[in-house]
Design a protein around this motif. Structure first.
Motif, PDB file in Angstrom:
ATOM      1  N   ALA B  50      34.365  30.756  47.127  1.00  0.00           N
ATOM      2  CA  ALA B  50      33.746  32.175  46.907  1.00  0.00           C
ATOM      3  C   ALA B  50      34.344  33.433  47.435  1.00  0.00           C
ATOM      4  O   ALA B  50      34.291  34.247  46.877  1.00  0.00           O
ATOM      5  N   GLY B  51      35.080  32.878  48.406  1.00  0.00           N
ATOM      6  CA  GLY B  51      35.666  34.114  49.135  1.00  0.00           C
ATOM      7  C   GLY B  51      36.855  34.816  48.361  1.00  0.00           C
ATOM      8  O   GLY B  51      37.214  35.871  48.008  1.00  0.00           O
ATOM      9  N   ARG B  52      37.619  33.677  47.674  1.00  0.00           N
ATOM     10  CA  ARG B  52      38.694  34.099  46.727  1.00  0.00           C
ATOM     11  C   ARG B  52      38.080  34.804  45.586  1.00  0.00           C
ATOM     12  O   ARG B  52      38.742  35.850  45.222  1.00  0.00           O
ATOM     13  N   VAL B  53      36.892  34.544  45.072  1.00  0.00           N
ATOM     14  CA  VAL B  53      36.439  35.261  43.755  1.00  0.00           C
ATOM     15  C   VAL B  53      36.175  36.724  44.491  1.00  0.00           C
ATOM     16  O   VAL B  53      36.391  37.759  43.750  1.00  0.00           O
ATOM     17  N   ALA B  54      35.272  36.675  45.639  1.00  0.00           N
ATOM     18  CA  ALA B  54      34.983  38.144  46.151  1.00  0.00           C
ATOM     19  C   ALA B  54      36.108  38.958  46.237  1.00  0.00           C
ATOM     20  O   ALA B  54      36.197  40.219  46.162  1.00  0.00           O
ATOM     21  N   PHE B  55      37.158  38.414  46.682  1.00  0.00           N
ATOM     22  CA  PHE B  55      38.430  39.408  47.064  1.00  0.00           C
ATOM     23  C   PHE B  55      39.118  39.425  45.797  1.00  0.00           C
ATOM     24  O   PHE B  55      40.119  40.329  45.746  1.00  0.00           O
ATOM     25  N   MET B  56      38.933  38.976  44.799  1.00  0.00           N
ATOM     26  CA  MET B  56      39.560  39.326  43.353  1.00  0.00           C
ATOM     27  C   MET B  56      38.733  40.237  42.828  1.00  0.00           C
ATOM     28  O   MET B  56      39.220  40.956  41.926  1.00  0.00           O
ATOM     29  N   PHE B  57      37.674  40.641  43.193  1.00  0.00           N
ATOM     30  CA  PHE B  57      36.846  41.486  42.522  1.00  0.00           C
ATOM     31  C   PHE B  57      37.423  42.912  42.962  1.00  0.00           C
ATOM     32  O   PHE B  57      37.711  43.373  43.789  1.00  0.00           O
ATOM     33  N   PRO B  58      37.412  43.649  41.686  1.00  0.00           N
ATOM     34  CA  PRO B  58      38.303  44.844  41.817  1.00  0.00           C
ATOM     35  C   PRO B  58      37.430  45.990  42.359  1.00  0.00           C
ATOM     36  O   PRO B  58      36.472  46.061  41.995  1.00  0.00           O
ATOM     37  N   ALA B  59      38.182  46.932  42.891  1.00  0.00           N
ATOM     38  CA  ALA B  59      37.676  47.912  43.708  1.00  0.00           C
ATOM     39  C   ALA B  59      37.332  49.229  42.590  1.00  0.00           C
ATOM     40  O   ALA B  59      38.184  49.253  41.398  1.00  0.00           O
ATOM     41  N   ASN B  60      36.404  49.835  42.631  1.00  0.00           N
ATOM     42  CA  ASN B  60      35.949  50.936  41.803  1.00  0.00           C
ATOM     43  C   ASN B  60      35.804  50.723  40.210  1.00  0.00           C
ATOM     44  O   ASN B  60      35.866  51.545  39.700  1.00  0.00           O
ATOM     45  N   GLY B  61      35.343  49.369  40.236  1.00  0.00           N
ATOM     46  CA  GLY B  61      34.871  49.118  39.067  1.00  0.00           C
ATOM     47  C   GLY B  61      35.997  49.110  37.554  1.00  0.00           C
ATOM     48  O   GLY B  61      35.765  49.102  36.695  1.00  0.00           O
ATOM     49  N   ILE B  62      37.255  48.745  38.140  1.00  0.00           N
ATOM     50  CA  ILE B  62      38.449  48.953  37.404  1.00  0.00           C
ATOM     51  C   ILE B  62      38.441  47.642  36.314  1.00  0.00           C
ATOM     52  O   ILE B  62      38.182  46.332  37.034  1.00  0.00           O
ATOM     53  N   ASN B  63      38.419  47.777  35.068  1.00  0.00           N
ATOM     54  CA  ASN B  63      38.891  46.796  34.209  1.00  0.00           C
ATOM     55  C   ASN B  63      37.582  45.929  33.869  1.00  0.00           C
ATOM     56  O   ASN B  63      37.539  44.708  33.823  1.00  0.00           O
ATOM     57  N   LEU B  64      36.366  46.525  34.395  1.00  0.00           N
ATOM     58  CA  LEU B  64      35.246  45.864  34.197  1.00  0.00           C
ATOM     59  C   LEU B  64      34.267  46.156  32.798  1.00  0.00           C
ATOM     60  O   LEU B  64      33.344  45.592  32.598  1.00  0.00           O
ATOM     61  N   GLU B  65      35.011  47.213  32.029  1.00  0.00           N
ATOM     62  CA  GLU B  65      33.992  47.808  31.019  1.00  0.00           C
ATOM     63  C   GLU B  65      33.940  46.719  29.833  1.00  0.00           C
ATOM     64  O   GLU B  65      33.083  46.730  29.301  1.00  0.00           O
ATOM     65  N   SER B  66      35.097  45.767  29.490  1.00  0.00           N
ATOM     66  CA  SER B  66      34.955  44.948  28.635  1.00  0.00           C
ATOM     67  C   SER B  66      33.750  43.846  28.672  1.00  0.00           C
ATOM     68  O   SER B  66      33.378  43.382  27.765  1.00  0.00           O
ATOM     69  N   THR B  67      33.314  43.756  30.105  1.00  0.00           N
ATOM     70  CA  THR B  67      32.590  42.597  30.215  1.00  0.00           C
ATOM     71  C   THR B  67      31.371  43.258  30.655  1.00  0.00           C
ATOM     72  O   THR B  67      30.408  42.560  31.124  1.00  0.00           O
ATOM     73  N   GLY B  68      30.973  44.377  30.221  1.00  0.00           N
ATOM     74  CA  GLY B  68      29.968  44.727  30.372  1.00  0.00           C
ATOM     75  C   GLY B  68      29.636  45.304  32.085  1.00  0.00           C
ATOM     76  O   GLY B  68      28.347  44.980  32.784  1.00  0.00           O
TER      77      GLY B  68
END
Lengths: 697, 575
Positions: B50-68
């Motif tokens: 879970a920590g790995r996932v959380a720290f892969m989460f991008p800052a400032n919402g970059i590259n999240l548009e494609s998945t809503g």
């Protein structure tokens, strides 16, 4: 071209970094490895930090002179360490920010960000504070090596001291109101930990909590003030910053605003901001009516009382108000309140100090009183007054630290006894302590040529001048400053009286000590700092007074430069003020000698004669009792009542709703009579549920 | 090294606890050793994933548009297209959920360490329930489909009900039942509200979707089908029923002190740390974006309720004699801060409020953990029975003081970052509101700041009474006079000191919390930058609706003053 300020930048990071490093090393290695040598990292760290701070002072001095001819306001260097928060587009640009931006030829954006950087910067004001803080702390740390020797938690003490010095140096270095608040509370935390250092003593634990809470009340006002500043000026930074969208955002105390006093919002808003900041300053600097925590704070180890509660932390309020001088400049009303609070505090604390019997508490009240003097100086709003306040801050740090350490030396010798009724005539057994203490007393009382004389005299002169000055935008039918001048003179008399009362009671008269004690002079680690501090208490006033270095150097601080530019040179001679104060002080000392040297019978008669006044003073003007009665008690009762309401009314209501289905069933029951099988079914279900519950639990 | 995609990691993090729970049941031998080891390994693995996932989460919402806006999105048909009922197994993270998701894993790991020696009764059941609870908590934050959300939402209820009911203290049955009924009643209404939303959307678009992002987009102000105000109000009320009880908002909080005092330490930690956040999360996820105009309409009332909770919780905490009850009421006060931030609707306030929700999980989680450690040693929760423990257990005192500082918002630690931001945001909202409503908001802002003073009062009082002063311990400590879960440990080795300081295991449970407390306090930017875009999106409609109300009111006042304006009314707009 090499950066001329690179030196300064390195030094100003080192000043707080060294104590922090020392604190961490002590905390990690202290309990297991260093043990009784746990003082080494901190003594070393503080010593180096003091040297670095003095180097920094010299550098700043050099640059402020060099740069004076092109821009008096030139900032002397910033270091940004990291970004705390950067939240874009949160605040519609307020008019005050827009006006200042247009002044700086940038177009104001529609929305401003909330950017807080951990930025350090230095100017003459900061450099002076840094030198004083690190130097006094260094001496106190050496003293503590002797004083705390053999304590169960020796390392813990030094770790806390290191942490405190780090926080205090950061407090004067940061360039942002939010971070100022951060370290403002951080020094409060260190104070809490150090007051409660001997946590087994219930009084110490209670005093720590009280200090924290009273400070929190002050911080409540401070926080509101900071929020108001933010929505008024659109930023919390002192310095001007470049926006990521381009353009310069003028800081609250940045070059752009400082260059034009009209960019500060005047009127009610300015007064509100300043008064809220003042509430914060009153909490930290123990001013009326938030002074009640400081005397109780004497439960902490004596070096702590000397360091935190006399020399350094309590001056944070003074520093903050000096730093915010331009803001206060926009509101003469607020400045007047500062002066009134200062004068009132000086007088009330001096009145209380006259009848106290605990030596450390006398010194605590005298600290409150002297801080009141500083506030009074700042409250004049003139460069003369502010410079006098800062001057008094510096001299006071030395002579008050000296007095506290002297009192600690007495405690050390008498096994913790500090009640003046239990001992006297220590001058033979403790000559070094006695003589250095006497120097401290002379400085505190303000006798020529000791340090306190020069700085106190300056404050009196500034108040006197203010009383007869015409200030634009300020009218008062009541001669406030005239009155404050006489209050200050009266306080000077009381100060001389109670100071020498304490000195005569402790060191003169027949030799008398508690039965269990074996008085002796303290070890060298304690007497050496006493001697050094005594030298400063004797000489620093005259040194700084001679020549106008102090004034002109301080005036190079960005916050003060504009004010200094307005004032035309040093004020005229104030010989009559000096003469008056000297006469008053000599009368005070004379009266103390009359009452407390020799028979000491007259004083009892006087106390009988002035019974109500004596009681009021002895009971500390009933501040604690009044607070308990009006605030703490009612809140406790309210809390108790609410807990009853919670248990019976609110929860009762919930349970009532929970029973509704049952009652509904009871109402519906008569409609079901006669159908045996349905009863059986209900019973079976009920039994099943019961069984289920039993099985489960 | 093999590189995992975030999608797979997220799915693994949800599956791992269930696998662990299954293993514990399969390999159960009735003794704690095996069960707790499996639980520890499972939670540790889950935490790492879970920590790995959380720290892969991008800052400032970059590259999240494609998945809503969702990160690590897995979207699969779940119940099939049964008569057009498009219920999907859709899990992913966004800024709203990512830190709560990570917090669940972190606290569960600490909880296993915390329960290591205090659970002797039916250990296998205990640990498997704990792992199931972990799965439920992570699932509810990851779910992006309303039905899936609701399934996980209710699923968290059951393990906790048993944890309180079986391993709780003297009044556990009453507490567990009350907790269960209270929250169930609320969440049924919430479910009704959610179904209504689905049906309303169906009536507009003919698409019977349960997807949360689709619904918020369709029914939001830009989607073209915003609901009328009266319907929004009904839906807001229905959703609030469940979430307000979870938060808990004053006066729906009475289940909380009871559940907290009776729950075992691990239960209290997870209850305070994660399950209360379901309420905050629910408001941010559903109420604000789905019913923005209702939120704006109710805004002053909601703010008043929040600030009432702050003051009321703090004052009642001051009168408590039971340590866990005191901290439970402090939770009421702290959650009041979170909700105040959320409802203030300025960017600073909502970010501060949500950050504060995470902070509360860390600091109150830590405090409850220490309460559990005290209970392990002394079998009491009474403040008056204890004193001067700093002498006996210096490490415990150190951590207690540390978590107290964090809880009262000492700068440099996490609580300050959240509190300062949300109060600044609230202040901004109050001072930017003109007209008659402004004064009320200003009073709220000032009262909220004063809550900070009260917060320091009760917490420092607790520390002073329990940890400072002369040593005071209950009679018969360690001689078996305790309640059902007495510490057999000391009886077996009578030559050892009766009460020991924190063991390495206990320190290990607290240190991870301390690390994050420092991290958030020193650099909140890291955490804020990941939350900001999603929060902005969720609260923007409500903020705009409030602004529109303000403008209209100002225009009305203007018209009332000049019935026939000769020039067009220019309303003051301040975002």
């Amino acid at each position: 071209m090499s950066d001329p300020l690179a030196n300064i930048r390195t030094l100003l990071v080192l000043v707080p970094a060294l104590p922090l490093l020392a604190a961490v090393v002590t905390a990690v290695l202290g309990p297991r490895v260093l043990k009784s040598r746990a003082h080494w990292p901190v003594v070393l760290g503080l010593g180096l930090s003091a040297i670095v701070a003095l180097m920094l002072l010299a550098e700043v001095n050099r640059h402020s002179r060099n740069m004076a001819h092109d821009s008096k306001l030139a900032a002397t260097g910033h270091v940004t360490l990291w970004r705390w928060t950067g939240i874009p587009d949160v605040l519609a640009t307020p008019p005050a920010a827009a006006a200042a931006m247009e002044k700086a030829h940038t177009t104001p954006p529609r929305m401003l960000p909330f950017d807080v950087d951990v930025t350090l910067r230095v100017d003459p004001l900061t450099a002076l504070m840094l030198s004083m803080v690190t130097f006094v702390s260094f001496l106190v740390a050496i003293y503590a090596v002797g004083y705390m020797h053999g304590d169960r938690s020796y390392w813990r003490f030094f770790a806390y001291v290191g942490l405190f010095v780090f926080s205090m140096t950061m407090l004067v270095l940061v360039s942002n109101f939010l971070l100022l608040y951060v370290f403002w509370e951080a020094v409060g935390m260190c104070s809490y930990l150090l007051i409660g250092f001997w946590y087994q003593k219930p009084e110490a634990a209670a005093a720590g909590k009280k200090a924290f809470l009273v400070n929190r009340v002050g911080d409540f006002g401070f926080a509101l003030g900071i929020f108001l500043i933010w929505i008024t000026y659109g930023t919390l930074n002192f310095h001007d910053t470049t926006l990521s969208s381009g353009g310069v955002l003028p800081g609250v105390l940045g070059q752009i605003r400082l260059g034009d006093a009209s960019l500060y919002v005047p009127g009610g808003l300015a007064t509100a901001i300043c008064l809220l900041l003042l509430v914060g300053a009153c909490g930290k600097s123990a001013q009326f009516p938030l002074h009640v925590w400081l005397p109780d704070a004497m439960e902490g180890p004596t070096p702590v009382s000397a360091l935190i509660h006399a020399a350094t932390m309590v001056t944070a309020g003074v520093y903050m108000i000096v730093r915010c001088t331009p803001l206060f400049g926009a509101s003469p009303q607020a400045q007047q309140v500062v002066a009134i609070i200062g004068g009132l505090t000086a007088l009330l604390a001096a009145i209380i100090a006259v009848t106290q019997t605990d030596l450390k508490r006398i010194l605590a009240y005298s600290t409150i009183s002297q801080l009141g003097y500083m506030f009074l100086g700042l409250g004049t709003g003139s460069m003369l007054g502010i410079s006098a306040g800062m001057f008094h801050l510096l001299t006071h740090a030395f002579f008050k630290a000296l007095l506290f350490l002297g009192a600690g030396s007495v405690m050390h010798a008498l096994g913790g006894v500090i009640d003046l009724r239990q001992f006297s005539g220590l001058r033979r057994k403790m000559p070094v302590t006695c003589w250095t203490f006497l120097i401290g007393c002379l400085a505190l009382a303000g006798v020529l040529p000791f340090a306190g004389f020069w700085s106190k005299d300056r404050i009196l002169a500034a108040v006197h001048e203010r009383a007869h000055a015409v200030v634009a935008g300020y009218h008062s039918s009541f001669p406030v400053y005239e009155w404050l001048y006489w209050v200050a003179i009266g306080t000077a008399f009381l100060t001389a009286f109670y100071t020498f009362r304490a000195f005569f009671l402790a060191f003169c008269g027949p030799e008398r000590v508690p039965a269990a004690a074996h008085p002796h002079e303290s070890p060298n680690t304690m007497t050496l700092p006493l001697a050094i501090l005594a030298a400063f208490a004797a000489g620093i006033g005259l040194t700084l007074e001679a020549g106008s270095w102090f004034d002109s150097f301080l005036a190079e601080s960005p916050s003060l430069a504009a004010l200094a530019a307005h004032e035309t040179g040093p004020a005229g001679s104030h010989l009559h003020v000096a003469v008056l104060s000297t006469v008053v002080v000599l009368i005070g000392i004379g009266l103390a000698a009359f009452f407390y040297l020799g028979e000491r019978t007259q004083i009892d008669r006087l106390a009988m004669w002035l019974r109500p006044v004596y009681e009021a003073s002895h009971r500390k003007l009933w501040f604690d009792e009044v607070y308990d009665l009006l605030i703490v008690g009612p809140l406790r009762i309210l809390a108790y009542l609410l807990s009853l309401v919670d248990r019976f009314l609110i929860d009762g209501l919930v349970n009532l709703i929970g029973r509704l289905p049952v009652w509904l069933g009871a109402v519906l029951r008569p409609t079901q009579n006669g159908l045996l099988q349905s009863y059986a079914l209900a019973m079976a279900i009920g039994v099943l549920v019961l069984l289920g519950t039993l099985v489960l639990f | 090294m093999m590189e995992f995609s975030p999608q797979h990691l997220l799915l693994w993090s949800l599956a791992l606890p269930l696998i662990g729970a299954g293993l514990i049941c399969l390999l159960n031998d009735g003794r704690p050793q095996r069960a707790r080891t499996i639980a520890l390994v499972t939670t540790l693995l889950t935490l790492l994933v879970a920590g790995r996932v959380a720290f892969m989460f991008p800052a400032n919402g970059i590259n999240l548009e494609s998945t809503g806006g969702a990160f690590a999105l897995t979207d699969a048909s779940w119940l099939g297209k049964i008569s057009g009922l498009d219920v999907r197994f859709s899990v992913g993270l966004d800024g709203l959920s990512v830190w709560f998701y990570a917090l669940s894993a972190l606290l569960s790991f600490c909880c296993v360490l915390l329960s290591w020696e205090s659970i002797h009764e039916r250990p296998a059941t205990f640990y498997s329930l704990l792992l199931m609870l972990l799965c439920g908590m992570m699932g509810v934050f990851a779910a992006r489909d309303i039905l899936l959300f609701y399934v996980f939402f209710e699923f968290t209820l059951i393990p906790l009900y048993f944890l309180i009911g079986i391993w709780g203290h003297e009044d556990r049955n009453y507490a567990a039942t009350k907790f269960f009924l209270f929250t169930l009643t609320g969440s049924v209404l919430t479910f009704l509200g959610l179904l209504t939303v689905v049906l309303v959307n169906f009536s507009h678009t003919g698409d019977l979707t349960f997807s949360i992002p689709k619904l918020t987009a369709a029914l939001g102000p830009v989607g073209g089908h915003p609901m009328p105000l009266h319907l929004q109000l009904w839906i807001f009320a229905a959703l609030t029923a469940g979430f307000a009880i979870k938060v808990p908002l004053f006066p729906l909080h009475t289940w909380l002190p009871l559940a907290h005092t009776q729950a075992p330490a691990a239960g209290s930690v997870l209850l305070a740390g994660v399950l209360l956040k379901l309420g905050t999360y629910g408001f941010a996820r559903f109420n604000l974006p789905l019913a923005p105009e209702a939120t704006a309409w109710l805004l002053p009332a909601l703010l008043w309720i929040s600030v009432a909770g702050i003051i009321y919780g703090a004052l009642v905490a001051l009168a408590q004699t039971d340590m866990k009850r005191l901290i439970a009421y402090s939770s009421v006060s702290h959650l009041g801060f979170c909700m105040l931030g959320l409802f203030a609707l300025t960017p600073l306030a909502v970010q501060g409020g949500m950050l504060q929700a995470v902070n509360h999980g860390l600091s109150t989680g830590g405090l409850f953990a220490i309460m559990g450690m005290i209970h392990d040693r002394y079998h009491t929760r009474e403040i008056s029975a204890l004193g001067g423990l700093a002498r006996r257990t210096p490490w415990m005192a150190l951590f207690m003081v540390f978590f107290t500082f964090s809880s009262i918002g000492l700068p440099g630690l996490n609580g300050f970052a959240g509190e300062f931001l949300l109060l600044a945001g609230m202040f901004q909202r109050a001072w930017m509101t003109t007209g008659p409503g402004g004064l009320g908001l200003k009073v709220i802002a000032v009262l909220a700041v004063s809550g900070v003073v009260l917060g320091a009062w009760y917490m420092l009082w607790l520390v002073q009474r329990v940890f400072f002063g002369p040593l005071r311990e209950p009679h018969g400590t360690g001689h078996g006079h305790g309640s059902h879960d007495e510490l057999g440990h000391d009886l077996k080795q009578p030559d050892r000191p009766l009460v020991r300081d924190l063991s390495l295991r206990e320190i290990g449970a607290l240190v991870p919390l301390a690390v994050f407390i420092f991290w958030i306090g020193l650099c909140p930017q890291f955490f804020l930058s990941r939350m900001a875009p999603a929060l902005q999106e969720a609260t923007q409609p409500a903020a705009a609706a409030w602004q529109a109300r303000q403008t209209n009111e100002a225009a009305d006042r203007q018209t009332a003053l000049n019935p026939r304006p000769s020039v067009p009314v220019v309303a003051e707009t301040s975002p």
